[in-house]
Write an enzyme that holds these catalytic residues in place. Structure first.
Site, PDB file in Angstrom:
ATOM      1  N   HIS A 197       0.857  -1.188   0.000  1.00  0.00           N
ATOM      2  CA  HIS A 197       0.000   0.000   0.000  1.00  0.00           C
ATOM      3  C   HIS A 197       0.889   1.234   0.000  1.00  0.00           C
ATOM      4  CE1 HIS A 197      -3.439   2.585   0.933  1.00  0.00           C
ATOM      5  NE2 HIS A 197      -2.582   3.261   1.680  1.00  0.00           N
ATOM      6  N   ASP A 224     -15.744   1.039   6.618  1.00  0.00           N
ATOM      7  CA  ASP A 224     -14.827   2.075   6.126  1.00  0.00           C
ATOM      8  C   ASP A 224     -15.526   3.003   5.135  1.00  0.00           C
ATOM      9  OD1 ASP A 224     -12.176   3.307   5.859  1.00  0.00           O
ATOM     10  OD2 ASP A 224     -12.333   2.592   3.798  1.00  0.00           O
ATOM     11  N   ARG A 270     -15.891  11.115   7.621  1.00  0.00           N
ATOM     12  CA  ARG A 270     -14.623  11.810   7.916  1.00  0.00           C
ATOM     13  C   ARG A 270     -14.432  12.968   6.953  1.00  0.00           C
ATOM     14  NH1 ARG A 270     -10.403   7.273   7.243  1.00  0.00           N
ATOM     15  NH2 ARG A 270      -8.897   8.916   7.575  1.00  0.00           N
ATOM     16  N   SER A 311      -8.528   2.680   8.605  1.00  0.00           N
ATOM     17  CA  SER A 311      -9.034   2.629   7.235  1.00  0.00           C
ATOM     18  C   SER A 311      -8.111   1.797   6.330  1.00  0.00           C
ATOM     19  CB  SER A 311      -9.161   4.066   6.729  1.00  0.00           C
ATOM     20  OG  SER A 311      -9.457   4.093   5.374  1.00  0.00           O
ATOM     21  N   LYS A 339      -8.663  -2.750   5.455  1.00  0.00           N
ATOM     22  CA  LYS A 339      -8.869  -3.245   4.089  1.00  0.00           C
ATOM     23  C   LYS A 339      -7.802  -4.275   3.725  1.00  0.00           C
ATOM     24  CE  LYS A 339      -9.420   1.100   2.951  1.00  0.00           C
ATOM     25  NZ  LYS A 339      -9.585   2.406   2.365  1.00  0.00           N
TER      26      LYS A 339
END
Ligand code: URA
Length: 463
Positions: A97, A176, A183, A198, A202
């Site tokens: 990520h 999320d 948010r 978050s 995932k």
């Protein structure tokens, strides 16, 4: 503080959301049961929107201790489907990520390289928002590429190819989706526990053995300074490991752009060139470092340098390119299109749309290239159509820019340094002026050498 209990319409005892908000507002740490009650109420939509907003603001202001953040993340992960994989893949399922950058095409090279090294990579990526690009938008510039794949299709592609790059399915981490929208509406996006929850929820739902995070700092990154990026990296690594994934992070500098191309189709072309062994040095440094760490964390390599070499060999041998071709075909690209893009001397623009206009910008003076401002470059390209401002907006895949000079290079006045790919209407004089200021020239090459950043600043390995 005593917890008052409320009766829900179905007569189930539940914790009072008002009490949970008050506890967090006053700086208390929520228990596992309390975090679970909050996430359950969010997922089942039994909480009022204003209460979700208030809790998010309380978390934003008071923060969370590591254990609370870990529970928040686990409960978010469990709010939807958690993928499961065949037993024979145990220990091989990995992902990466990135916190987002300019010209960040690492996933397009890394996923097939890892697959060629024996990993299974169910890479769930995102779309671009604001100035940062999104991997899914880049791939959608390839005609036919389908980022929408069900869990069953993902498993089938992993079995035959070893990697896929897809969008998040509806069933993954529904909490999320709700929290992220709230948010956004309440200015609470930039909270360490909320970002951690978050991102890691995932990745946790992908049931990974190992995860590597590319946490960026610098002018064009979410976090401008190294110390706040490091704080985020430490939170992500700690919670990822707490959830049972071997998790490591790379802190990498994001002042300019990664590689030479920015913009969806241009970045696909640069990725294909990289998979053919002609990748720019900075891109390949990130690909081999992130991939090497994952191979080390899965045990497929005994150390980082061995892992880096395996990734590098997978690219130079052409094995990674073959996986990319197979992935394109498995995700809907016609065989002759995929073959044409992967051939040695591909005429890329026979397949990928080229912008109507190419305009070159020239150096205003003699000098040494000290750097480029990736943020301003990306912001202008965004306005010219390369990016989106709202979820769901279309992007223009052909808009982008090629950097024609590299850091440290001496240039003469009048030499082209940027090739802008744009459509009509042409960039405004103000946009051209902004672009011209993207380039910083210095009079002395030595000054530049001293200022040159190391791309990969630090590694955080699993505890
Ligand atoms: N990416 C995510 O998925 N969530 C965040 O909160 C920030 C970046």
């Amino acid at each position: 503080m005593a917890l008052h209990r409320l009766q829900t319409p179905d007569q189930t005892d539940m914790l009072s959301i008002r009490d949970l908000i008050r506890k967090k507002r006053d700086g208390g740490a929520l228990s596992d049961e309390e975090v679970r009650a909050f996430i359950q109420a969010v997922t089942e939509e039994t909480i009022q929107e204003c209460q979700t907003g208030a809790m998010l603001m309380a978390i934003w202001q008071k923060g969370m201790v590591v254990k609370e953040t870990e529970t928040l993340t686990r409960e978010m992960m469990k709010s939807g489907e958690v993928m499961s994989w065949p037993e024979e893949w145990a220990g091989l399922v990995v992902d990466k990520h990135s916190t987002g950058g300019v010209g960040d095409k690492v996933s397009l090279v890394l996923a097939p390289a890892l697959a060629a090294c024996g990993c299974k990579v169910p890479m769930i990526s995102g779309r671009g928002l604001a100035h940062t690009g999104g991997t899914l938008d880049k791939l959608e510039s390839i005609p036919g590429f389908n980022i929408h794949q069900s869990t069953q299709q993902i498993q089938k592609i992993l079995a035959s190819v070893g990697c896929c790059i897809v969008g998040q399915t509806e069933r993954l981490v529904p909490a999320d989706r709700v929290l992220y929208a709230r948010r956004d509406a309440t200015s609470t996006v930039d909270s360490l526990p909320l970002i951690t929850g978050s991102i890691i929820s995932k990745k946790g739902a992908e049931s990974l053995r190992a995860l590597v995070l590319d946490v960026k700092f610098g002018r064009a990154a979410l976090y401008k300074d190294l110390s706040s990026a490091k704080e985020l990296a430490q939170s992500l690594v700690s919670v990822g490991n707490g959830l049972g994934m071997r998790t490591g992070a790379v802190l990498s500098c994001m002042d300019g752009a990664i590689g030479r191309c920015v913009g969806n189709s241009l970045e696909v072309i640069e990725s294909l060139e990289a998979l053919k062994g002609k990748g720019p040095e900075d891109l390949m440094e990130l690909v081999t470092t992130l991939g090497g760490m994952l191979l080390m964390m899965t045990g497929l390599a005994s150390d980082l340098s061995g892992g880096r070499k395996q990734i590098s060999d997978a690219v130079t041998s052409g094995a990674a390119l073959s996986r990319f071709q197979a992935m394109m075909e498995a995700q809907g690209v016609a065989r002759d299109t995929a073959q044409s893009l992967c051939s040695a001397h591909s005429d890329y623009h026979r397949v990928l749309r080229k912008a109507a206009h190419q305009t070159e910008l020239t150096a205003p003076a003699d000098g040494a290239v000290l750097g480029v401002d990736g943020l301003v470059l990306a912001e202008v390209l965004h306005k010219l159509g390369a990016g989106r401002s709202k979820v769901g907006e279309p992007v223009n895949h052909s808009v982008g820019a090629e950097l024609l000079v590299s850091q440290g290079q001496m240039v003469k006045k009048g030499v082209p340094w940027l090739r802008l790919h744009h459509e009509d209407p042409a960039p405004t004089p103000q946009q051209m002026h902004q672009l011209q200021n993207v380039l910083t020239l210095g009079s002395d090459k030595n000054t530049q050498t001293q200022q040159k950043h190391t791309l990969v600043k630090e590694l955080l390995l699993p505890q």
